[in-house]
Write a protein that holds these residues in place. Structure first.
Motif, PDB file in Angstrom:
ATOM      1  N   ASP A  72       0.818  -1.216   0.000  1.00 49.98           N
ATOM      2  CA  ASP A  72       0.000   0.000   0.000  1.00 49.98           C
ATOM      3  C   ASP A  72       0.850   1.264   0.000  1.00 49.98           C
ATOM      4  O   ASP A  72       0.338   2.362  -0.263  1.00 49.98           O
ATOM      5  N   LEU A  73       2.143   1.127   0.316  1.00 47.04           N
ATOM      6  CA  LEU A  73       3.002   2.311   0.353  1.00 47.04           C
ATOM      7  C   LEU A  73       3.501   2.700  -1.038  1.00 47.04           C
ATOM      8  O   LEU A  73       4.121   3.752  -1.189  1.00 47.04           O
ATOM      9  N   ARG A  74       3.259   1.869  -2.020  1.00 46.74           N
ATOM     10  CA  ARG A  74       3.694   2.231  -3.375  1.00 46.74           C
ATOM     11  C   ARG A  74       2.872   3.405  -3.888  1.00 46.74           C
ATOM     12  O   ARG A  74       1.663   3.454  -3.723  1.00 46.74           O
ATOM     13  N   ARG A  75       3.553   4.320  -4.545  1.00 47.41           N
ATOM     14  CA  ARG A  75       2.893   5.492  -5.104  1.00 47.41           C
ATOM     15  C   ARG A  75       2.346   5.167  -6.493  1.00 47.41           C
ATOM     16  O   ARG A  75       2.700   4.162  -7.104  1.00 47.41           O
ATOM     17  N   GLY A  76       1.526   6.069  -6.982  1.00 44.96           N
ATOM     18  CA  GLY A  76       0.985   5.889  -8.329  1.00 44.96           C
ATOM     19  C   GLY A  76       2.077   5.848  -9.376  1.00 44.96           C
ATOM     20  O   GLY A  76       1.995   5.085 -10.349  1.00 44.96           O
ATOM     21  N   VAL A  77       3.139   6.652  -9.194  1.00 46.81           N
ATOM     22  CA  VAL A  77       4.224   6.669 -10.162  1.00 46.81           C
ATOM     23  C   VAL A  77       4.948   5.326 -10.190  1.00 46.81           C
ATOM     24  O   VAL A  77       5.426   4.884 -11.237  1.00 46.81           O
ATOM     25  N   ASP A  78       5.015   4.641  -9.024  1.00 50.56           N
ATOM     26  CA  ASP A  78       5.635   3.314  -8.998  1.00 50.56           C
ATOM     27  C   ASP A  78       4.824   2.324  -9.830  1.00 50.56           C
ATOM     28  O   ASP A  78       5.390   1.516 -10.580  1.00 50.56           O
ATOM     29  N   ARG A  79       3.510   2.388  -9.700  1.00 52.07           N
ATOM     30  CA  ARG A  79       2.650   1.463 -10.455  1.00 52.07           C
ATOM     31  C   ARG A  79       2.706   1.752 -11.960  1.00 52.07           C
ATOM     32  O   ARG A  79       2.685   0.838 -12.783  1.00 52.07           O
ATOM     33  N   ILE A  80       2.778   3.050 -12.307  1.00 52.92           N
ATOM     34  CA  ILE A  80       2.889   3.418 -13.734  1.00 52.92           C
ATOM     35  C   ILE A  80       4.175   2.854 -14.321  1.00 52.92           C
ATOM     36  O   ILE A  80       4.189   2.267 -15.408  1.00 52.92           O
ATOM     37  N   GLN A  81       5.274   3.040 -13.594  1.00 48.47           N
ATOM     38  CA  GLN A  81       6.559   2.535 -14.087  1.00 48.47           C
ATOM     39  C   GLN A  81       6.531   1.021 -14.235  1.00 48.47           C
ATOM     40  O   GLN A  81       6.992   0.474 -15.235  1.00 48.47           O
ATOM     41  N   TRP A  82       5.976   0.332 -13.238  1.00 49.22           N
ATOM     42  CA  TRP A  82       5.922  -1.132 -13.291  1.00 49.22           C
ATOM     43  C   TRP A  82       5.064  -1.609 -14.459  1.00 49.22           C
ATOM     44  O   TRP A  82       5.446  -2.522 -15.190  1.00 49.22           O
ATOM     45  N   ARG A  83       3.899  -0.972 -14.650  1.00 49.33           N
ATOM     46  CA  ARG A  83       3.019  -1.400 -15.744  1.00 49.33           C
ATOM     47  C   ARG A  83       3.658  -1.140 -17.107  1.00 49.33           C
ATOM     48  O   ARG A  83       3.543  -1.963 -18.026  1.00 49.33           O
ATOM     49  N   LEU A  84       4.313   0.020 -17.232  1.00 49.19           N
ATOM     50  CA  LEU A  84       4.970   0.311 -18.508  1.00 49.19           C
ATOM     51  C   LEU A  84       6.102  -0.680 -18.766  1.00 49.19           C
ATOM     52  O   LEU A  84       6.259  -1.168 -19.892  1.00 49.19           O
ATOM     53  N   GLY A  85       6.887  -0.998 -17.740  1.00 49.87           N
ATOM     54  CA  GLY A  85       7.951  -1.983 -17.907  1.00 49.87           C
ATOM     55  C   GLY A  85       7.415  -3.337 -18.326  1.00 49.87           C
ATOM     56  O   GLY A  85       7.977  -4.007 -19.202  1.00 49.87           O
TER      57      GLY A  85
END
Length: 199
Positions: free
Chosen positions: A30-43
């Motif tokens: 839950d501590l992951r930010r939205g930018v972390d999820r964007i980067q992971w999904r793009l990768g």
């Protein structure tokens, strides 16, 4: 090897896999930010593009290179033959030498031809050359090992040509995401510094 040792090794491997999985974003933190999820999904998307596009491209390039190489092998083996030639003339217009050689074909016909070389050559020297419809050459007919190496180089080139742009794009996005993360962290620290504790 005892059962305890095997369990310990299996536990260490699970820890490593879990650590790698979490570092790649495959968790429900839950501590992951939205930018972390964007980067992971793009990768993940770029990896799927690479894995779906590269195999057919590599297969096409390898098939074309191998087929072309095998045809060249057969053509050169059929049209070029080994001859023992004698150098009859050498021209040296500044480094590159134009060498005229003479040899006798198996049917008794006397032939001459020119080729260019960087190596030293002198009149009267005897050489082993390969003669064909396009003249003589110091290069023997194409071997199958050359075809295999050329095919492997082509396949590797396609993998690099496909993967490097995707990897470069991912690193650019990651750099932007890192800058966003740093700004968010700075803002969070600033809020903590401004937070008054006590009366």
């Amino acid at each position: 090897m005892g059962a305890t040792t095997m369990r310990a090794r299996a536990g260490r491997w699970r820890e490593r896999i879990d650590r790698r999985r979490r570092s790649c974003g495959f968790d429900r933190n839950d501590l992951r930010r939205g930018v972390d999820r964007i980067q992971w999904r793009l990768g993940l998307l770029l990896l799927m593009v690479f894995l779906s596009a590269t195999p057919p491209l590599v297969a096409h390039a390898v098939r074309a290179a191998y087929g072309s190489g095998v045809r060249a092998e057969h053509r050169q083996a059929a049209t070029r033959h080994r001859v023992e030639a004698t150098i009859v003339k050498v021209q040296d217009p500044g480094g590159r030498r134009t060498v005229t050689v003479a040899w006798t074909d198996p049917n008794g016909t006397r032939r001459t031809a020119d080729y260019t070389t960087w190596r030293g050559a002198s009149v009267g020297e005897r050489l082993i050359l390969w003669a064909g419809p396009d003249g003589v050459s110091i290069t023997p007919p194409r071997r199958h090992a050359q075809t295999v190496v050329h095919t492997a180089v082509n396949g590797t080139g396609v993998v690099l040509a496909t993967g490097l742009p995707l990897l470069g794009f991912y690193w650019l996005v990651r750099a932007r995401c890192d800058r966003s993360r740093y700004r968010m962290w700075d803002a969070d620290w600033a809020r903590l510094d401004n937070h008054r504790i006590g009366p």
